[in-house]
Design an enzyme around this catalytic site. Structure first.
Site, PDB file in Angstrom:
ATOM      1  N   TYR D 263     -14.712  -7.941  24.948  1.00 11.11           N
ATOM      2  CA  TYR D 263     -16.192  -7.531  25.052  1.00 11.11           C
ATOM      3  C   TYR D 263     -16.402  -6.037  24.963  1.00 11.11           C
ATOM      4  CZ  TYR D 263     -20.280  -7.062  27.455  1.00 11.11           C
ATOM      5  OH  TYR D 263     -21.604  -6.481  27.921  1.00 11.11           O
ATOM      6  N   ASP D 298     -19.287 -16.304  25.817  1.00 11.49           N
ATOM      7  CA  ASP D 298     -20.635 -16.511  25.575  1.00 11.49           C
ATOM      8  C   ASP D 298     -21.504 -15.488  24.863  1.00 11.49           C
ATOM      9  OD1 ASP D 298     -19.662 -14.966  28.358  1.00 11.49           O
ATOM     10  OD2 ASP D 298     -21.833 -14.528  28.241  1.00 11.49           O
ATOM     11  N   LYS D 370     -15.726 -20.978  32.603  1.00 11.87           N
ATOM     12  CA  LYS D 370     -16.932 -20.546  33.160  1.00 11.87           C
ATOM     13  C   LYS D 370     -17.977 -20.846  32.279  1.00 11.87           C
ATOM     14  CE  LYS D 370     -19.252 -16.078  34.301  1.00 11.87           C
ATOM     15  NZ  LYS D 370     -19.294 -14.888  34.190  1.00 11.87           N
TER      16      LYS D 370
HETATM   17  C1  B12 Z   1     -29.027 -11.541  24.233  1.00 12.76           C
HETATM   18  C2  B12 Z   1     -29.249 -10.640  25.570  1.00 12.76           C
HETATM   19  C3  B12 Z   1     -28.212  -9.672  25.878  1.00 12.76           C
HETATM   20  C4  B12 Z   1     -26.948  -9.482  24.984  1.00 12.76           C
HETATM   21  C5  B12 Z   1     -27.256  -8.179  24.356  1.00 12.76           C
HETATM   22  C6  B12 Z   1     -26.494  -8.372  22.851  1.00 12.76           C
HETATM   23  C7  B12 Z   1     -27.158  -7.379  21.802  1.00 12.76           C
HETATM   24  N1  B12 Z   1     -26.199  -6.918  21.163  1.00 12.76           N
HETATM   25  O1  B12 Z   1     -28.155  -7.146  21.690  1.00 12.76           O
HETATM   26  C8  B12 Z   1     -25.900  -9.002  26.332  1.00 12.76           C
HETATM   27  C9  B12 Z   1     -25.323 -10.099  26.713  1.00 12.76           C
HETATM   28  C10 B12 Z   1     -24.920  -8.133  25.783  1.00 12.76           C
HETATM   29  C11 B12 Z   1     -26.843  -8.580  27.300  1.00 12.76           C
HETATM   30  C12 B12 Z   1     -26.558  -7.694  28.214  1.00 12.76           C
HETATM   31  C13 B12 Z   1     -27.393  -7.092  29.110  1.00 12.76           C
HETATM   32  N2  B12 Z   1     -28.641  -7.582  29.508  1.00 12.76           N
HETATM   33 CO1  B12 Z   1     -29.554  -8.971  28.205  1.00 12.76          CO
HETATM   34  N3  B12 Z   1     -30.393 -10.238  27.355  1.00 12.76           N
HETATM   35  C14 B12 Z   1     -30.226 -10.764  26.221  1.00 12.76           C
HETATM   36  C15 B12 Z   1     -31.421 -11.952  25.983  1.00 12.76           C
HETATM   37  C16 B12 Z   1     -30.785 -13.392  26.604  1.00 12.76           C
HETATM   38  C17 B12 Z   1     -32.095 -12.101  24.675  1.00 12.76           C
HETATM   39  C18 B12 Z   1     -32.582 -10.906  24.019  1.00 12.76           C
HETATM   40  C19 B12 Z   1     -32.727 -11.174  22.527  1.00 12.76           C
HETATM   41  O2  B12 Z   1     -31.569 -10.799  21.893  1.00 12.76           O
HETATM   42  N4  B12 Z   1     -34.013 -11.523  22.358  1.00 12.76           N
HETATM   43  C20 B12 Z   1     -34.047 -12.042  20.886  1.00 12.76           C
HETATM   44  C21 B12 Z   1     -34.783 -10.690  20.115  1.00 12.76           C
HETATM   45  C22 B12 Z   1     -34.908 -10.956  18.626  1.00 12.76           C
HETATM   46  O3  B12 Z   1     -36.132 -10.524  20.532  1.00 12.76           O
HETATM   47  P1  B12 Z   1     -36.596  -9.003  21.263  1.00 12.76           P
HETATM   48  O4  B12 Z   1     -35.505  -8.147  21.592  1.00 12.76           O
HETATM   49  O5  B12 Z   1     -37.666  -9.413  21.982  1.00 12.76           O
HETATM   50  O6  B12 Z   1     -36.997  -8.529  19.622  1.00 12.76           O
HETATM   51  C23 B12 Z   1     -38.092  -8.694  18.984  1.00 12.76           C
HETATM   52  C24 B12 Z   1     -39.392  -7.945  19.463  1.00 12.76           C
HETATM   53  O7  B12 Z   1     -39.497  -7.620  20.823  1.00 12.76           O
HETATM   54  C25 B12 Z   1     -39.433  -7.036  18.551  1.00 12.76           C
HETATM   55  N5  B12 Z   1     -38.561  -5.798  18.444  1.00 12.76           N
HETATM   56  C26 B12 Z   1     -37.571  -5.379  19.620  1.00 12.76           C
HETATM   57  N6  B12 Z   1     -37.017  -4.106  19.430  1.00 12.76           N
HETATM   58  C27 B12 Z   1     -37.676  -3.813  18.317  1.00 12.76           C
HETATM   59  C28 B12 Z   1     -37.886  -2.452  17.704  1.00 12.76           C
HETATM   60  C29 B12 Z   1     -39.038  -2.094  16.859  1.00 12.76           C
HETATM   61  C30 B12 Z   1     -38.965  -0.685  16.298  1.00 12.76           C
HETATM   62  C31 B12 Z   1     -39.886  -3.134  16.249  1.00 12.76           C
HETATM   63  C32 B12 Z   1     -40.581  -2.708  15.535  1.00 12.76           C
HETATM   64  C33 B12 Z   1     -39.788  -4.300  16.953  1.00 12.76           C
HETATM   65  C34 B12 Z   1     -39.013  -4.632  17.881  1.00 12.76           C
HETATM   66  O8  B12 Z   1     -39.061  -7.357  17.250  1.00 12.76           O
HETATM   67  C35 B12 Z   1     -38.082  -8.530  17.569  1.00 12.76           C
HETATM   68  C36 B12 Z   1     -38.045  -9.692  16.569  1.00 12.76           C
HETATM   69  O9  B12 Z   1     -39.320 -10.308  16.577  1.00 12.76           O
HETATM   70  C37 B12 Z   1     -32.557 -11.513  27.166  1.00 12.76           C
HETATM   71  C38 B12 Z   1     -33.275 -12.637  27.971  1.00 12.76           C
HETATM   72  C39 B12 Z   1     -34.157 -13.108  27.065  1.00 12.76           C
HETATM   73  N7  B12 Z   1     -34.090 -14.483  26.868  1.00 12.76           N
HETATM   74  O10 B12 Z   1     -35.031 -12.438  26.349  1.00 12.76           O
HETATM   75  C40 B12 Z   1     -31.711 -10.949  27.995  1.00 12.76           C
HETATM   76  C41 B12 Z   1     -32.371  -9.665  28.874  1.00 12.76           C
HETATM   77  C42 B12 Z   1     -33.087  -8.764  27.990  1.00 12.76           C
HETATM   78  N8  B12 Z   1     -31.102  -8.965  29.241  1.00 12.76           N
HETATM   79  C43 B12 Z   1     -31.324  -8.103  30.779  1.00 12.76           C
HETATM   80  C44 B12 Z   1     -30.318  -7.380  31.213  1.00 12.76           C
HETATM   81  C45 B12 Z   1     -30.709  -6.866  32.627  1.00 12.76           C
HETATM   82  C46 B12 Z   1     -29.100  -7.352  30.661  1.00 12.76           C
HETATM   83  C47 B12 Z   1     -28.086  -6.192  31.339  1.00 12.76           C
HETATM   84  C48 B12 Z   1     -28.469  -4.933  31.670  1.00 12.76           C
HETATM   85  C49 B12 Z   1     -27.360  -7.157  32.451  1.00 12.76           C
HETATM   86  C50 B12 Z   1     -26.100  -6.312  33.175  1.00 12.76           C
HETATM   87  N9  B12 Z   1     -26.604  -5.413  34.041  1.00 12.76           N
HETATM   88  O11 B12 Z   1     -25.013  -6.576  32.477  1.00 12.76           O
HETATM   89  C51 B12 Z   1     -26.811  -6.321  30.252  1.00 12.76           C
HETATM   90  C52 B12 Z   1     -26.531  -4.916  29.551  1.00 12.76           C
HETATM   91  C53 B12 Z   1     -27.227  -4.406  28.413  1.00 12.76           C
HETATM   92  C54 B12 Z   1     -27.612  -3.135  28.396  1.00 12.76           C
HETATM   93  N10 B12 Z   1     -27.019  -1.999  28.566  1.00 12.76           N
HETATM   94  O12 B12 Z   1     -28.599  -2.970  27.831  1.00 12.76           O
HETATM   95  C55 B12 Z   1     -32.461  -8.881  31.122  1.00 12.76           C
HETATM   96  C56 B12 Z   1     -33.660  -7.601  31.076  1.00 12.76           C
HETATM   97  C57 B12 Z   1     -34.420  -7.560  32.488  1.00 12.76           C
HETATM   98  C58 B12 Z   1     -35.567  -6.426  32.420  1.00 12.76           C
HETATM   99  N11 B12 Z   1     -36.946  -6.667  31.868  1.00 12.76           N
HETATM  100  O13 B12 Z   1     -35.556  -5.200  32.621  1.00 12.76           O
HETATM  101  C59 B12 Z   1     -33.167  -9.794  30.247  1.00 12.76           C
HETATM  102  C60 B12 Z   1     -34.476 -10.033  30.029  1.00 12.76           C
HETATM  103  C61 B12 Z   1     -32.284 -11.102  30.942  1.00 12.76           C
HETATM  104  C62 B12 Z   1     -32.887 -10.908  32.318  1.00 12.76           C
HETATM  105  N12 B12 Z   1     -33.826 -12.131  32.658  1.00 12.76           N
HETATM  106  O14 B12 Z   1     -32.178 -10.503  33.368  1.00 12.76           O
HETATM  107  N13 B12 Z   1     -28.180  -8.959  27.068  1.00 12.76           N
HETATM  108  C1  LIG Z   2     -16.861 -10.351  29.720  1.00 10.10           C
HETATM  109  C2  LIG Z   2     -17.944  -9.200  30.144  1.00 10.10           C
HETATM  110  N1  LIG Z   2     -17.861  -8.020  30.614  1.00 10.10           N
HETATM  111  C3  LIG Z   2     -18.805  -7.197  30.933  1.00 10.10           C
HETATM  112  C4  LIG Z   2     -20.060  -7.834  30.582  1.00 10.10           C
HETATM  113  C5  LIG Z   2     -21.086  -6.635  31.131  1.00 10.10           C
HETATM  114  O1  LIG Z   2     -20.644  -5.286  30.759  1.00 10.10           O
HETATM  115  P1  LIG Z   2     -21.532  -4.135  30.927  1.00 10.10           P
HETATM  116  O2  LIG Z   2     -21.635  -3.809  32.465  1.00 10.10           O
HETATM  117  O3  LIG Z   2     -20.438  -3.218  30.103  1.00 10.10           O
HETATM  118  O4  LIG Z   2     -22.748  -4.201  30.230  1.00 10.10           O
HETATM  119  C6  LIG Z   2     -20.412  -8.796  30.163  1.00 10.10           C
HETATM  120  C7  LIG Z   2     -21.825  -9.368  29.979  1.00 10.10           C
HETATM  121  O5  LIG Z   2     -22.313 -10.066  30.398  1.00 10.10           O
HETATM  122  C8  LIG Z   2     -19.205  -9.765  29.874  1.00 10.10           C
HETATM  123  O6  LIG Z   2     -19.606 -11.102  29.513  1.00 10.10           O
END
Ligand code: B12
Ligand SMILES: Cc1ncc(COP(=O)(O)O)c(C=O)c1O
Ligand code: B12
Ligand SMILES: Cc1ncc(COP(=O)(O)O)c(C=O)c1O
Lengths: 524, 255, 255, 524
Positions: D263, D298, D370
């Protein structure tokens, strides 16, 4: 359709046979009698419509005049035929003159039965022709536009205002609804007449009037063209004016009608005899018009315990089937009702629901079963209700139901708001699409909980039906076998509207419909 | 975390964050303008930082919105008085004994779903033998004579029946509330009773899923019972209230 | 039904009924007093006839409420101006041609998820080859040179990289918004750029699910893109805006 | 457990064998190296805690001092042992003096390895004893209080404030949660240290600190007694301080740890070597402490297409399994991850989800799988999300998952609020109870959609694993085979913290743990 429950065909046959016996008993009661509602219906089919100065519908005015003179046993057709012969006027003109006091319908010269029938004939033909036209129009629409995938999504509108109803119905159709029912105002079922004109004030629903039918039909035809699906229209063919509503529905091209053999007796305390007679003619009209009826077995589970009373639903389905076939309905018009009403807190309740729904599917393979959503255990927890509705939708698609009345997340709160319906449709579309072929995919463990439950319910239903076949249906109803509600043969509303026919009584529509139709093969 | 009972605010995940969720439809085309209208409307409900989390086209130029925001309003918990029927919990046996010993005769109760209301399940839950949630209904109590008139009973019929059987208590159930039809119905009953000078003869009780004691009092009833009511609650109230009136009036009500 | 655009109210099943649904939790024991507190709070949001349709015990002296009521407030639709990035729809080919013909050189774009944000999917959707919802990302456009710096990039690093590659455009993605961390982050970026006198060198764009154009402008960005943004929308805006600036400034931005 | 998918055992064996080869390759990379994090962990287990005046944790202070002197290849234990021998003080006292500048740890007399080990021995024993005590305490609780029925309900708290977190966690336990995870602040995973003390300000989560662990552990023990269920506590054993967090969790009786082999590499761009070494020691500690790890497969489905990439999840589960067993984890501690992430609009998507979940269940029969909820396709439509979460819960109970991380209706909006969690728990309880034995009841059509999908995913995973076994894992990761993300062996954060061991290097805890445990039978 694959059989999954290992049900014994012999038991199904026994149940059907007992129900046949029960139905025969009912038909015997019906044949020598008519009712004020049936007679008013004849007038409506002859083209009588409108109200008098006191807002009393003309069919009521005319029938009451005849009844006052204790002349109804001859039938309204008799008197109307004589008036036509005497005046050369149309039934509508005659009725209007009766209402205005310009014509005494009881004071007409005597004619031979043959002459009378001949005088009525063009009007009868016109009425039936109109209904057949509507039927053909529906068939045409179904051919060109088609419908959504099964289960069809059925929603209700119930604002009390027909114009708001149209907005809500069109919105629903745009969201994906296939069927729209306009729920009636609480007050209507006990009215011994049908209100007139467009109405904008109802409680818990909107009055069923011919004009309201027309307005909604037009709205749904419009939106149907737009969304490329024929949208079915439903109303309630029940209460004291049951057969009149059947006539109105046939004339205005409704597609489905809530029309149960016992609902009025049990849930509206309408007299038994009255109901049996009214439902028979209603069903003949529905049958003729190609309308699918919806029976009301779901209601039992709102007053009786849904787990204990499961077999009463099945028993009643058999009875409704046998009565329906005897009134000229085809299997394909028998939207037999059942419901998803077990307490959501019951362990494995979902398995039991699936068992019941699958059982209905296997026992009535050609019937467009109507599956009713969870209501009684729903609370104001809109999130939970939405979820339980989802499980209901899953049960529907898994067991191959045809008509799915969608649960609303605000079930315990109010009649549906515009977005409640939208969320409900989205719920159904998601679940049914996401699990579209799950039913094809799974089978149930032989001797497992699902099979056992279905077998048990069938056993209990057979036993119940065979007992009723012995006792007769009136006795069973008196003893509270359905919905835990007991009603006596002499009790309830509307008994005074039941009339013993005289020898020369005739109902030209009933005769014509019966002669036109081929008796359904399964009716004996 | 010390809570200030005088300033209770909504709670999402941090004290006093004031988070609330709101949903509604607008007769507006779905789109950015609709979203903005929804945001503004939420603002007028006093929400700060309101955001449209989701919106959906409903067709026919309607649209649906789910909004989250912070509500700065608070409630002073110390000022809240809930008027509730006050009943010390008595059970089936205690109630019967109470009536027998203190009132000395069985009480006569007439119940109905009035107007066009046909929802009998709630009234049956209180009145019928089998009762509700494991508690017997009034019909089973030896110290009650209960007449359940069923559904869709006109107010006038209910009154004449109550007079006929010399009832102590009238029970009314109202479930359908669309367009406030229940309020009309209930008001009409009180007016009829008053017009005939009968209001004081009966203990007048209403129940239903949208009924509260407060509302019942406002409408001129003696008591109101809401969702989840159990038969012994009603029975206890009736017994105690009639006993109380007997003592204080020195005349028996309902006779 | 004639709608008064100046007085748009919420709609349940009758025009202007104003029906809204509200839900929230309170740090109050579950019970009649809590229900009443919820009703009062809804009243303070301006709701009339507010009724608690459901409440639930959350333990720890918290409780949850679902309330329905009528909101008398209305919105004047005619007064609503939604500031949105205005782009005439151009497609991949048109955009490339536009840049080639009118600007005469490929545009350099640097993008990053800044601060501690690691949600790259949204930025990737806009920038990566494969793009989003069937639309290519900027990397695929011959007329864009795109550098995607990925996640958790400090603002300072982003700026120095932009300077290094002589970028025309900076793209920032912010997804995590809890405690308004995105606002801090974005403000900080603008401040850094201004402090170094670099603000005018770049077209500065932010995107994310909680970003609106309006908010972006307020924060000192040139544009903001919200949920569902497609790459060509961003590309069109960039091409047209840079062309516009070139013409009006008679000097090329970003060089 | 009944097998329903007709999977070929030979393919499963091949997959496991290939994963074994892959894991061997990784272990070879790990053995000759250590990291700053591993060394800090040794200090923590020796009892070193606290921060210096600049808020730098003492383990960092000490390790940095040694690293500055380029003396880390001997291992921190070596230097600490010498200091103990020289000063007669405890590791904590020594660390404190180093921080205060009163002691130069590099400037200690030389002792024989044997003496050094002996000096450390009581501290090592004390550390391990404490962990074993915690383990016994957990076992005791599990015996007396027990847990809820499977699947266990897993919720997260993420307010950023540990005290709010406790309120939310207790509320959740009262509602029925079995497992509470405290999500970490966004910033933490890239910190090459562990913050100190109780914290009240995080973003998207709350900092993982030993004090926060303690506070939450106490809260959960309290509420566990009240509700009569042991409530599991979870945190994140990942990021640059991965093994330190394992140590803290072992000391404070956490019950589960997110602890994945890849991860950090993929999703936090942490260097590969660093991660492999850190995860190995972390897992030894988790194994020793009886902690269940949660792997992160996941996550792949959040960046790669959930339909196309399904087999990468399975392949990664095999790799995590083989690496885990080699680090001393038992099958029963391998909470392998998978997720319900298909687009809800996909026809028959539910069938595919069930296929995947059932497949994992059959292939890893002893693992406490899980199951992760839908996230990526969730929108702000809280009603829809709640419903999709319901289908996820259904898939969980039908396929016999053990750990169900509950979806929240506000997934796309914010980290969960107190009622979001309550609604989610109510959702799971309802669905799981209502369909409790559905899994026992149904079987899937031979050659049907469900069976075929599972077989296809397994085929693809076998192929992928056999290719990786040839190429080696680093190469596969470089080529973006997991989550569509590519990371190079020399790239990413934290490489400078990787240290080649000298010959006299030793890690007393690793040795002791390895010698105490019986090698898991399946590890070779
Ligand atoms: C996928 C996801 C992850 C993945 C991210 C993988 C990755 N490499 O991106 C993983 C599992 C790693 C992750 C982790 C975390 N996540 Co997350 N994640 C999501 C999730 C499910 C989907 C986001 C996504 O990919 N959307 C799809 C994209 C295409 O949509 P988008 O981002 O809105 O982008 C579109 C537009 O906004 C726009 N856009 C976006 N950026 C830009 C930039 C520019 C320049 C332009 C023009 C347009 C643009 O265009 C895009 C296309 O249309 C959301 C929940 C949800 N369903 O929304 C939560 C969510 C965003 N995550 C959240 C959180 C809290 C986290 C964590 C912080 C949790 C934690 N403490 O561990 C972690 C840490 C991440 C970090 N350090 O930032 C919260 C944020 C809460 C908030 N409002 O503050 C959410 C809402 C979930 C929740 N309800 O708690 N996450
Ligand atoms: C296996 C694992 N480790 C760690 C994290 C979260 O890590 P971090 O605190 O580095 O964002 C996740 C995210 O949900 C995870 O699936
Ligand atoms: C069962 C049911 C029916 C059954 C009724 C069968 C019967 N014989 O009662 C049938 C199917 C016939 C039916 C029909 C209709 N129904 Co209906 N029905 C319901 C349903 C599902 C449950 C009601 C119920 O039985 N609750 C269980 C009982 C035990 O609870 P309760 O009534 O609250 O009673 C408790 C307390 O309130 C209190 N109490 C109640 N009465 C009294 C009296 C006294 C004196 C005391 C002390 C206490 C007391 O004690 C009881 C026990 O705790 C509700 C939806 C829901 N889930 O609530 C809709 C609902 C009540 N029905 C509704 C409607 C609109 C109708 C129809 C009018 C629809 C139509 N147009 O056809 C019809 C016509 C009925 C009519 N004329 O009144 C609406 C009412 C909307 C509104 N707020 O106005 C509801 C809310 C459904 C909906 N969302 O649209 N219905
Ligand atoms: C078969 C049937 N008929 C009629 C009705 C409604 O009838 P009414 O309008 O008499 O309340 C129902 C109730 O849902 C029903 O199930």
């Amino acid at each position: 359709m694959e059989k999954k429950l290992n049900l014994e065909q012999e038991k199904i046959d026994r149940a059907r046979q007992a129900a046949g016996t029960i139905a025969r008993g009912v038909v015997e009661e019906i044949t020598p009698r008519t009712t004020v509602a049936v007679e008013r219906t004849i007038l409506r089919l002859l083209g009588v419509d409108g109200v008098d100065v006191a807002e009393i519908p003309l069919p009521n005015v005319v029938v009451e005049k005849i009844q006052e003179a204790q002349a109804l046993p001859c039938g309204v057709a008799h008197w109307m035929g004589r008036a036509i012969l005497a005046t050369g006027k149309s039934p509508q003109e005659i009725a209007r003159e009766v209402a205005d006091g310009n014509l005494n319908i009881m004071d007409q010269p005597l004619y031979s039965d043959e002459d009378i029938r001949r005088a009525l004939e063009p009007h009868v033909r016109e009425g039936l022709e109109w209904i057949r036209d509507q039927r053909r129009r529906r068939e045409k629409f179904l051919e060109t536009l088609g419908t959504g995938p099964k289960p069809l999504l059925y929603v209700i509108v119930a604002t009390g205002d027909i114009y708001e109803d149209v907005i809500q119905a069109k919105s629903a159709a745009e969201q994906g609804a296939d069927i729209v029912a306009v729920i009636r105002s609480t007050a209507q079922s006990l009215l011994d007449y049908v209100p007139y004109g467009a109405t904008r004030e109802g409680f818990g629903g909107t009055f069923a009037t011919q004009e309201n039918f027309r307005i909604m039909r037009q709205g749904l035809d419009e939106i149907g063209e737009e969304v490329g699906r024929y949208i079915y229209l439903v109303n309630y063919c029940s209460g004291l004016a049951m057969p009149e509503i059947a006539a109105m529905g046939a004339l205005e091209r409704l597609d489905m009608m809530l029309n149960d053999a016992m609902y009025g007796i049990l849930f509206r305390d309408i007299n038994m005899k009255r109901t049996f007679i009214d439902q028979h003619f209603s069903r003949m009209i529905n049958g003729y018009a190609g309308i699918i009826i919806n029976t009301g077995e779901d209601n039992y589970l709102t007053t009786a315990d849904p787990y204990e009373a499961a077999h009463t639903v099945l028993a009643s389905q058999f009875i409704n089937e046998q009565l329906g076939l005897r009134s000229g309905l085809k299997d394909e018009q028998l939207g037999l009702g059942h419901a998803f009403e077990l307490d959501p807190e019951k362990e494995d309740g979902f398995l039991l629901e699936v068992a019941q729904a699958q059982m209905a599917r296997e026992i009535f393979p050609r019937a467009p079963l109507k599956y009713m959503p969870p209501t009684r255990h729903m609370t104001g927890d809109i999130f939970k209700t939405h979820l339980v509705d989802g499980m209901f939708n899953l049960a529907g698609v898994v067991t191959g139901q045809e008509i799915q009345l969608l649960g609303m997340l605000t079930e315990a709160i109010h009649t549906p708001h515009i977005h409640d319906r939208s969320l409900a449709i989205d719920n159904a579309r998601y679940i049914m699409n996401n699990a579209r072929h799950l039913g094809d995919e799974i089978s149930f463990k032989p001797g497992g909980k699902v099979q056992k439950r279905a077998q048990q319910v069938l056993d209990e239903a057979v036993e119940m039906l065979e007992k009723i076949a012995d006792l007769g249906l009136p006795r069973a109803i008196s003893e509270g076998w359905f919905g835990g509600i007991s009603r006596s043969p002499q009790g309830g509303k509307g008994l005074s509207g039941v009339v013993e026919k005289e020898e020369n009584y005739f109902n030209p529509f009933m005769e014509e419909m019966a002669s036109e139709r081929e008796g359904s093969s399964r009716a004996d | 975390m010390q809570i200030d009972e005088k300033r209770i605010r909504a709670y999402g995940d941090t004290f006093n964050d004031g988070i609330v969720q709101v949903s509604f439809s607008l007769p507006v085309e779905h789109g950015p303008k609709g979203d903005e209208a929804a945001r503004i409307l939420a603002g007028q409900m006093g929400l700060e930082d309101a955001e449209v989390a989701f919106s959906r086209d409903l067709g026919q130029s309607f649209s649906f919105y789910i909004v989250y925001g912070r509500c700065p309003a608070y409630v002073d918990l110390t000022q809240i008085q809930v008027s509730q029927v006050e009943v010390e919990a008595m059970d089936y046996y205690e109630i019967n004994r109470f009536i027998e010993e203190r009132i000395g005769r069985p009480l006569v109760v007439v119940g109905a779903c009035t107007g066009t209301d046909a929802h009998t399940v709630g009234l049956d839950a209180i009145m019928n033998m089998k009762g509700y949630a494991g508690e017997y209904g009034l019909e089973r109590y030896p110290q009650f004579h209960a007449y359940n008139l069923g559904s869709q009973v006109p107010n006038a019929d209910l009154i004449s029946r109550a007079v006929e059987v010399e009832a102590d208590v009238i029970l009314v159930s109202q479930v359908v509330t669309q367009k406030n039809v229940h309020l009309e119905n209930l008001t009409n009953l009180v007016e009829l009773l008053e017009a005939e000078g009968l209001r004081e003869k009966f203990l007048l009780i209403v129940g239903g899923p949208r009924i509260s004691h407060e509302m019942a009092l406002e409408l001129g009833f003696d008591a109101g019972f809401g969702p989840g009511t159990l038969p012994p609650e009603v029975a206890t109230y009736v017994a105690q209230e009639i006993y109380r009136r007997q003592r204080s009036d020195s005349g028996k009500p309902g006779q």
